[in-house]
Write a protein that holds these residues in place. Sequence first.
Motif, mmCIF file in Angstrom:
data_model
loop_
_atom_site.group_PDB
_atom_site.id
_atom_site.type_symbol
_atom_site.label_atom_id
_atom_site.label_comp_id
_atom_site.label_asym_id
_atom_site.label_seq_id
_atom_site.Cartn_x
_atom_site.Cartn_y
_atom_site.Cartn_z
ATOM 1 N N PRO A 1 0.873 -1.370 0.068
ATOM 2 C CA PRO A 1 0.004 0.048 -0.054
ATOM 3 C C PRO A 1 0.631 1.280 -0.107
ATOM 4 C CG PRO A 1 -0.573 -1.618 1.704
ATOM 5 C CD PRO A 1 0.454 -2.089 1.246
ATOM 6 N N SER A 2 2.169 1.398 0.641
ATOM 7 C CA SER A 2 2.899 2.612 0.466
ATOM 8 C C SER A 2 3.449 2.851 -0.632
ATOM 9 C CB SER A 2 4.099 2.098 1.555
ATOM 10 O OG SER A 2 4.947 1.129 0.996
ATOM 11 N N SER A 3 3.189 2.055 -1.841
ATOM 12 C CA SER A 3 3.511 2.140 -3.173
ATOM 13 C C SER A 3 2.450 2.661 -3.834
ATOM 14 C CB SER A 3 4.232 0.887 -4.047
ATOM 15 O OG SER A 3 5.521 0.577 -3.090
ATOM 16 N N ILE A 4 1.375 2.802 -3.350
ATOM 17 C CA ILE A 4 0.208 3.276 -4.025
ATOM 18 C C ILE A 4 -0.246 4.659 -3.917
ATOM 19 C CG2 ILE A 4 -2.489 2.811 -4.484
ATOM 20 C CD1 ILE A 4 -1.937 -0.237 -3.638
ATOM 21 N N HIS A 5 -0.368 5.464 -4.705
ATOM 22 C CA HIS A 5 -0.627 7.000 -4.572
ATOM 23 C C HIS A 5 -1.978 6.952 -5.226
ATOM 24 C CE1 HIS A 5 3.499 8.440 -3.782
ATOM 25 N NE2 HIS A 5 3.709 7.245 -4.315
ATOM 26 N N ILE A 6 -2.910 7.706 -4.169
ATOM 27 C CA ILE A 6 -4.258 7.645 -4.548
ATOM 28 C C ILE A 6 -4.634 8.998 -5.084
ATOM 29 C CG2 ILE A 6 -6.743 7.240 -3.510
ATOM 30 C CD1 ILE A 6 -5.133 5.421 -1.645
ATOM 31 N N VAL A 7 -5.255 9.307 -6.093
ATOM 32 C CA VAL A 7 -5.669 10.525 -6.623
ATOM 33 C C VAL A 7 -7.157 10.562 -6.969
ATOM 34 C CG1 VAL A 7 -3.548 10.927 -7.541
ATOM 35 C CG2 VAL A 7 -5.321 10.083 -9.148
ATOM 36 N N GLU A 8 -7.872 11.612 -7.358
ATOM 37 C CA GLU A 8 -9.160 11.959 -7.570
ATOM 38 C C GLU A 8 -9.281 12.687 -8.879
ATOM 39 O OE1 GLU A 8 -12.586 14.575 -5.335
ATOM 40 O OE2 GLU A 8 -11.365 13.318 -4.110
ATOM 41 N N LYS B 1 13.814 5.416 -5.099
ATOM 42 C CA LYS B 1 13.832 3.919 -4.896
ATOM 43 C C LYS B 1 14.326 3.246 -6.272
ATOM 44 C CE LYS B 1 10.323 3.806 -1.280
ATOM 45 N NZ LYS B 1 8.989 3.378 -1.068
ATOM 46 N N ASN B 2 14.635 3.944 -7.114
ATOM 47 C CA ASN B 2 14.912 3.558 -8.414
ATOM 48 C C ASN B 2 14.009 2.465 -8.958
ATOM 49 O OD1 ASN B 2 16.686 3.351 -10.484
ATOM 50 N ND2 ASN B 2 17.863 1.647 -9.851
ATOM 51 N N GLU B 3 12.664 2.999 -8.776
ATOM 52 C CA GLU B 3 11.571 2.197 -9.303
ATOM 53 C C GLU B 3 10.948 2.839 -10.497
ATOM 54 O OE1 GLU B 3 10.030 0.329 -4.839
ATOM 55 O OE2 GLU B 3 9.152 2.016 -5.739
ATOM 56 N N MET B 4 9.938 1.955 -11.075
ATOM 57 C CA MET B 4 9.194 2.390 -12.157
ATOM 58 C C MET B 4 7.957 3.149 -11.729
ATOM 59 S SD MET B 4 7.690 0.228 -15.397
ATOM 60 C CE MET B 4 9.170 -0.573 -15.557
ATOM 61 N N LEU B 5 7.365 3.970 -12.263
ATOM 62 C CA LEU B 5 6.115 4.551 -12.157
ATOM 63 C C LEU B 5 5.091 4.284 -13.052
ATOM 64 C CD1 LEU B 5 4.332 6.726 -10.552
ATOM 65 C CD2 LEU B 5 4.939 8.475 -12.305
ATOM 66 N N VAL B 6 3.860 3.476 -12.476
ATOM 67 C CA VAL B 6 2.963 3.102 -13.426
ATOM 68 C C VAL B 6 1.737 3.890 -13.018
ATOM 69 C CG1 VAL B 6 1.400 1.226 -14.006
ATOM 70 C CG2 VAL B 6 3.841 0.911 -13.780
ATOM 71 N N VAL B 7 1.219 4.654 -14.200
ATOM 72 C CA VAL B 7 -0.131 5.498 -13.685
ATOM 73 C C VAL B 7 -1.261 4.455 -14.460
ATOM 74 C CG1 VAL B 7 -1.291 7.763 -14.220
ATOM 75 C CG2 VAL B 7 1.340 7.551 -13.775
ATOM 76 N N CYS B 8 -2.205 4.255 -13.606
ATOM 77 C CA CYS B 8 -3.384 3.615 -14.097
ATOM 78 C C CYS B 8 -4.814 4.563 -13.588
ATOM 79 C CB CYS B 8 -3.419 2.185 -13.314
ATOM 80 S SG CYS B 8 -2.015 1.121 -13.428
ATOM 81 N N GLY B 9 -5.634 4.378 -14.461
ATOM 82 C CA GLY B 9 -6.891 4.995 -14.321
ATOM 83 C C GLY B 9 -7.734 5.333 -15.641
ATOM 84 N N SER B 10 -8.838 6.293 -15.340
ATOM 85 C CA SER B 10 -9.509 6.636 -16.275
ATOM 86 C C SER B 10 -8.964 7.688 -17.300
ATOM 87 C CB SER B 10 -10.884 7.018 -15.954
ATOM 88 O OG SER B 10 -10.487 8.527 -15.416
ATOM 89 N N VAL B 11 -9.673 7.980 -18.140
ATOM 90 C CA VAL B 11 -9.230 8.975 -19.335
ATOM 91 C C VAL B 11 -9.162 10.564 -18.600
ATOM 92 C CG1 VAL B 11 -9.882 7.749 -21.480
ATOM 93 C CG2 VAL B 11 -11.476 9.368 -20.285
ATOM 94 N N PHE B 12 -10.085 10.472 -17.686
ATOM 95 C CA PHE B 12 -10.206 11.926 -17.030
ATOM 96 C C PHE B 12 -8.792 12.233 -16.122
ATOM 97 C CE2 PHE B 12 -14.541 10.336 -17.639
ATOM 98 C CZ PHE B 12 -14.995 11.343 -18.717
ATOM 99 N N LEU B 13 -8.159 11.141 -15.745
ATOM 100 C CA LEU B 13 -6.925 11.746 -14.993
ATOM 101 C C LEU B 13 -5.733 11.530 -15.920
ATOM 102 C CD1 LEU B 13 -5.268 8.993 -13.763
ATOM 103 C CD2 LEU B 13 -7.049 8.827 -12.294
ATOM 104 N N MET B 14 -5.926 10.816 -17.081
ATOM 105 C CA MET B 14 -4.453 10.395 -17.898
ATOM 106 C C MET B 14 -4.019 11.636 -18.340
ATOM 107 S SD MET B 14 -3.272 7.668 -17.492
ATOM 108 C CE MET B 14 -3.885 6.320 -16.580
#
Length: 109
Positions: free
Chosen positions: A9-16, A62-75
């Motif tokens: 859960p600490s790797s999940i960034h929650i947006v609206e 952290k030398n990690e990859m960022l993956v953004v998932c969601g609807s077209v409204f946030l992309m």
Amino acid sequence: RSILKVTSPSSIHIVEAQHPRSAKIEDILEIDSSLKDEGCFDLEDRSITKQVLDALTKAKEKNEMLVVCGSVFLMAESREALGFDEPRDSDCIKEVAGTYFRRKRELKI
């Protein structure tokens, strides 16, 4: 909940998203108590741009990859925050698609 089976859960960034039908951050946090305790979110600054940039900073640290998932409204806003310079829809299309909600909130109309 499926994502919580494969990542912390600490790797999940929650947006609206800035759309009337989008899920509110508070509603997303109710899905699993670990999101409230360990997830990354900001109830004061709910902008997608801020959250994406925070997530990018943490991924770089952290030398990690960022993956953004969601609807077209946030992309669109996510891609803009990441520096993508892309053609934009006309104002008419934005109104039909609902993307004008973000700008309307920013202008406080």
